[in-house]
Design an enzyme around this catalytic site. Structure first.
Site, PDB file in Angstrom:
ATOM      1  N   ARG A 125      -8.183  -0.149   1.819  1.00 36.24           N
ATOM      2  CA  ARG A 125      -6.983  -1.174   2.251  1.00 36.24           C
ATOM      3  C   ARG A 125      -5.954  -1.544   4.241  1.00 36.24           C
ATOM      4  O   ARG A 125      -5.654  -1.298   4.194  1.00 36.24           O
ATOM      5  CB  ARG A 125      -6.647  -0.559   1.712  1.00 36.24           C
ATOM      6  CG  ARG A 125      -5.922  -1.203   0.143  1.00 36.24           C
ATOM      7  CD  ARG A 125      -6.080  -1.936  -0.641  1.00 36.24           C
ATOM      8  NE  ARG A 125      -6.853  -1.542  -1.992  1.00 36.24           N
ATOM      9  CZ  ARG A 125      -7.768  -1.492  -2.351  1.00 36.24           C
ATOM     10  NH1 ARG A 125      -8.578  -0.865  -1.200  1.00 36.24           N
ATOM     11  NH2 ARG A 125      -8.335  -0.736  -3.647  1.00 36.24           N
TER      12      ARG A 125
ATOM     13  N   SER B 150      -1.073  -2.776  -7.042  1.00 37.06           N
ATOM     14  CA  SER B 150      -0.406  -1.838  -6.717  1.00 37.06           C
ATOM     15  C   SER B 150       0.438  -1.175  -6.030  1.00 37.06           C
ATOM     16  O   SER B 150       0.487  -2.154  -4.902  1.00 37.06           O
ATOM     17  CB  SER B 150      -1.557  -0.730  -6.407  1.00 37.06           C
ATOM     18  OG  SER B 150      -2.175  -0.352  -7.459  1.00 37.06           O
TER      19      SER B 150
ATOM     20  N   GLU C  19       1.133   0.630   0.002  1.00 32.31           N
ATOM     21  CA  GLU C  19      -0.007  -0.758   0.241  1.00 32.31           C
ATOM     22  C   GLU C  19       1.076  -2.341   0.383  1.00 32.31           C
ATOM     23  O   GLU C  19       0.101  -2.911   0.734  1.00 32.31           O
ATOM     24  CB  GLU C  19      -0.529  -1.151  -0.864  1.00 32.31           C
ATOM     25  CG  GLU C  19      -1.905  -1.526  -1.363  1.00 32.31           C
ATOM     26  CD  GLU C  19      -2.898  -1.537  -2.121  1.00 32.31           C
ATOM     27  OE1 GLU C  19      -3.100  -0.256  -2.910  1.00 32.31           O
ATOM     28  OE2 GLU C  19      -3.217  -2.456  -2.836  1.00 32.31           O
TER      29      GLU C  19
HETATM   30  C1  LIG Z   1      -1.556  -7.858 -10.667  1.00 35.61           C
HETATM   31  C2  LIG Z   1      -2.082  -7.480  -9.091  1.00 35.61           C
HETATM   32  C3  LIG Z   1      -3.379  -6.775  -8.953  1.00 35.61           C
HETATM   33  C4  LIG Z   1      -3.864  -6.553  -8.165  1.00 35.61           C
HETATM   34  N1  LIG Z   1      -5.290  -5.407  -7.643  1.00 35.61           N
HETATM   35  C5  LIG Z   1      -5.886  -5.626  -7.269  1.00 35.61           C
HETATM   36  C6  LIG Z   1      -6.887  -4.575  -6.740  1.00 35.61           C
HETATM   37  O1  LIG Z   1      -7.182  -4.594  -7.238  1.00 35.61           O
HETATM   38  N2  LIG Z   1      -7.311  -4.449  -5.924  1.00 35.61           N
HETATM   39  C7  LIG Z   1      -6.597  -4.686  -4.684  1.00 35.61           C
HETATM   40  O2  LIG Z   1      -6.702  -4.370  -3.208  1.00 35.61           O
HETATM   41  N3  LIG Z   1      -6.171  -5.586  -3.991  1.00 35.61           N
HETATM   42  C8  LIG Z   1      -4.788  -5.793  -5.935  1.00 35.61           C
HETATM   43  N4  LIG Z   1      -3.474  -6.371  -5.559  1.00 35.61           N
HETATM   44  C9  LIG Z   1      -3.018  -6.978  -3.712  1.00 35.61           C
HETATM   45  C10 LIG Z   1      -3.116  -8.618  -4.035  1.00 35.61           C
HETATM   46  O3  LIG Z   1      -3.911  -9.421  -4.698  1.00 35.61           O
HETATM   47  C11 LIG Z   1      -4.101  -8.888  -2.881  1.00 35.61           C
HETATM   48  O4  LIG Z   1      -4.464  -7.458  -1.973  1.00 35.61           O
HETATM   49  C12 LIG Z   1      -5.283  -9.759  -2.598  1.00 35.61           C
HETATM   50  O5  LIG Z   1      -6.204  -9.776  -1.523  1.00 35.61           O
HETATM   51  C13 LIG Z   1      -3.771 -10.193  -1.209  1.00 35.61           C
HETATM   52  O6  LIG Z   1      -4.148 -11.621  -1.503  1.00 35.61           O
HETATM   53  P1  LIG Z   1      -2.694 -12.589  -1.116  1.00 35.61           P
HETATM   54  O7  LIG Z   1      -3.535 -13.455  -0.817  1.00 35.61           O
HETATM   55  O8  LIG Z   1      -2.001 -12.239  -1.959  1.00 35.61           O
HETATM   56  O9  LIG Z   1      -2.553 -11.868   0.269  1.00 35.61           O
HETATM   57  P2  LIG Z   1      -0.768 -11.976   0.951  1.00 35.61           P
HETATM   58  O10 LIG Z   1      -0.034 -11.181  -0.173  1.00 35.61           O
HETATM   59  O11 LIG Z   1      -0.248 -13.644   0.795  1.00 35.61           O
HETATM   60  O12 LIG Z   1      -0.893 -11.255   1.789  1.00 35.61           O
HETATM   61  C14 LIG Z   1      -1.524 -10.147   2.297  1.00 35.61           C
HETATM   62  C15 LIG Z   1      -1.442  -9.889   3.850  1.00 35.61           C
HETATM   63  O13 LIG Z   1      -2.399 -10.271   4.336  1.00 35.61           O
HETATM   64  C16 LIG Z   1      -2.346 -11.013   5.032  1.00 35.61           C
HETATM   65  N5  LIG Z   1      -3.417 -12.295   5.329  1.00 35.61           N
HETATM   66  C17 LIG Z   1      -3.062 -13.572   3.542  1.00 35.61           C
HETATM   67  N6  LIG Z   1      -4.309 -14.061   3.494  1.00 35.61           N
HETATM   68  C18 LIG Z   1      -4.454 -14.029   5.139  1.00 35.61           C
HETATM   69  C19 LIG Z   1      -5.625 -14.880   6.538  1.00 35.61           C
HETATM   70  N7  LIG Z   1      -6.014 -15.656   5.567  1.00 35.61           N
HETATM   71  N8  LIG Z   1      -5.498 -14.443   7.581  1.00 35.61           N
HETATM   72  C20 LIG Z   1      -4.705 -12.964   8.134  1.00 35.61           C
HETATM   73  N9  LIG Z   1      -4.483 -12.792   6.924  1.00 35.61           N
HETATM   74  C21 LIG Z   1      -3.513 -13.457   6.070  1.00 35.61           C
HETATM   75  C22 LIG Z   1      -0.674 -11.689   5.312  1.00 35.61           C
HETATM   76  O14 LIG Z   1      -0.797 -12.185   6.400  1.00 35.61           O
HETATM   77  C23 LIG Z   1      -0.548 -10.409   4.765  1.00 35.61           C
HETATM   78  O15 LIG Z   1      -0.148  -9.919   5.522  1.00 35.61           O
HETATM   79  C24 LIG Z   1      -3.381  -7.100  -7.075  1.00 35.61           C
HETATM   80  C25 LIG Z   1      -2.269  -7.460  -7.289  1.00 35.61           C
HETATM   81  C26 LIG Z   1      -2.368  -8.405  -8.391  1.00 35.61           C
HETATM   82  C27 LIG Z   1      -0.292  -8.988  -8.599  1.00 35.61           C
END
Ligand SMILES: Cc1cc2nc3c(=O)[nH]c(=O)nc-3n(C[C@H](O)[C@H](O)[C@H](O)COP(=O)(O)OP(=O)(O)OC[C@H]3O[C@@H](n4cnc5c(N)ncnc54)[C@H](O)[C@@H]3O)c2cc1C
Length: 300
Positions: free
Chosen positions: A173, A221, A292
């Site tokens: 992560r 998480s 996280e």
């Molecule tokens: C039900 C559920 C299950 C999940 N399971 C997992 C899992 O199994 N494994 C896991 O790792 N995570 C998991 N997550 C967490 C999350 O889905 C991941 O971290 C996911 O990759 C975040 O993507 P996002 O687009 O929603 O990011 P956001 O929440 O929108 O952003 C997260 C971070 O990334 C940055 N960011 C977003 N897009 C960009 C971009 N294009 N360029 C630069 N920076 C950017 C943002 O500024 C922020 O700092 C889960 C979440 C939920 C709700």
């Protein structure tokens, strides 16, 4: 200078709005407004926007907000929403190309359908490809950056650059430096069997539905797993399953999830609950859990 006065943009095709509540742009469904929100039409439109944005304007990106807590006072500056249901996915030269605004589960299904193995884990990560790159999202043994051949990044001044994994420090992560916006990635997945990959996606999703509170707003998480252990096990051991602060509650189904069952939790309650869980686990087990989820913006 913040964009307190409307800037006269030229030639934009995206959506620009002021004082927009961010709760609907995060999976926790909580948090205050963005001073300015921009939803680009595509990556060229985003580049055009950044080139015209005053250089002093703070910019924050969100994908699907599935790993983010926005505080109740909201975010000063401009928030760019990267999620784009029309984002491109393609296969070229043996690599899978995905624009950053594509949802990770879509990339998983696209890769499976095109005969790739090992992308299945992304089906259960409900964020964007850009968010998966920024977080090095992973589960069930897979990690996003294990499969990255190269990425495209847009700098704050609006210039595109292509980078490779060697340009980053990558870990659990952890990806550094994320000094621009990921706009696309090229992934190298091993050759597989489409039917087997689709079956594995089904199996992984069924496992998630059984073990995670997916029907309630949450952000996955809350804490990283400490080496050799599981955050959920520690939280449960401390008797915190079901513990509530205001409208925020530690999930009964998965102790490393905090849920917002009625969609009315204040971000302050969620943040205080994260701190409380961390304190109790530290006191009772000696383990200092690291969050996280990313926290953005100002308290009210
Ligand atoms: C039900 C559920 C299950 C999940 N399971 C997992 C899992 O199994 N494994 C896991 O790792 N995570 C998991 N997550 C967490 C999350 O889905 C991941 O971290 C996911 O990759 C975040 O993507 P996002 O687009 O929603 O990011 P956001 O929440 O929108 O952003 C997260 C971070 O990334 C940055 N960011 C977003 N897009 C960009 C971009 N294009 N360029 C630069 N920076 C950017 C943002 O500024 C922020 O700092 C889960 C979440 C939920 C709700």
């Amino acid at each position: 200078m913040m964009m307190s006065e409307p800037t006269a943009f030229v030639g934009l095709r995206g959506r620009l709005a002021r004082d927009v509540p961010l709760a609907k742009y995060t999976s926790w469904r909580a948090g205050g407004p963005a001073d300015v929100l921009y939803i680009p039409a595509d990556r060229d439109d985003l580049a055009m926007f950044l080139r015209q944005l005053p250089a002093t304007e703070p910019v924050v990106v969100l994908g699907l907000g599935s790993n983010t807590l926005v505080r109740d006072g909201g975010v000063r500056g401009t928030v760019v929403i990267m999620h784009n249901p029309g984002a491109a996915l393609a296969v070229a030269d043996g690599l899978v190309y995905a624009e950053a605004g594509a949802a990770s589960p879509k990339l998983a299904r696209f890769a499976a359908t095109h005969g790739c193995a090992e992308a299945e884990f992304l089906a259960g990560v409900p964020g964007t490809v850009g968010g998966a790159l920024a977080m090095n999202a992973g589960c069930y043994g897979g990690e996003t950056w294990n499969y990255v051949a190269r990425v495209e990044v847009l700098t704050r001044s609006g210039a595109f650059a292509v980078r490779t994994p060697d340009d980053y420090d990558i870990g659990y992560r952890h990806v550094q430096p994320v000094d621009g916006i990921f706009t696309a990635g090229w992934f190298r997945f091993p050759q597989g069997d489409a039917t087997a990959a689709r079956a594995r996606i089904k199996e992984l999703l069924a496992r998630r539905i059984a073990t995670q509170p997916l029907s309630l707003p949450n952000a996955g998480s809350v804490f990283r797993n400490p080496a050799g252990d599981h955050a959920a096990r520690l939280v449960e051991f401390c008797g915190l399953k079901g513990y509530a602060l205001g409208d925020a509650r530690v999930s009964e189904l998965h102790a490393n999830f905090i849920v917002n069952p009625r969609g009315r939790a204040r971000a302050a309650d969620i943040e205080a609950l994260v701190a409380h869980v961390r304190d109790v686990v530290k006191t009772k087990t000696g383990v200092d859990l690291t969050p996280e989820v990313r926290i953005l913006g100002e308290a009210r």
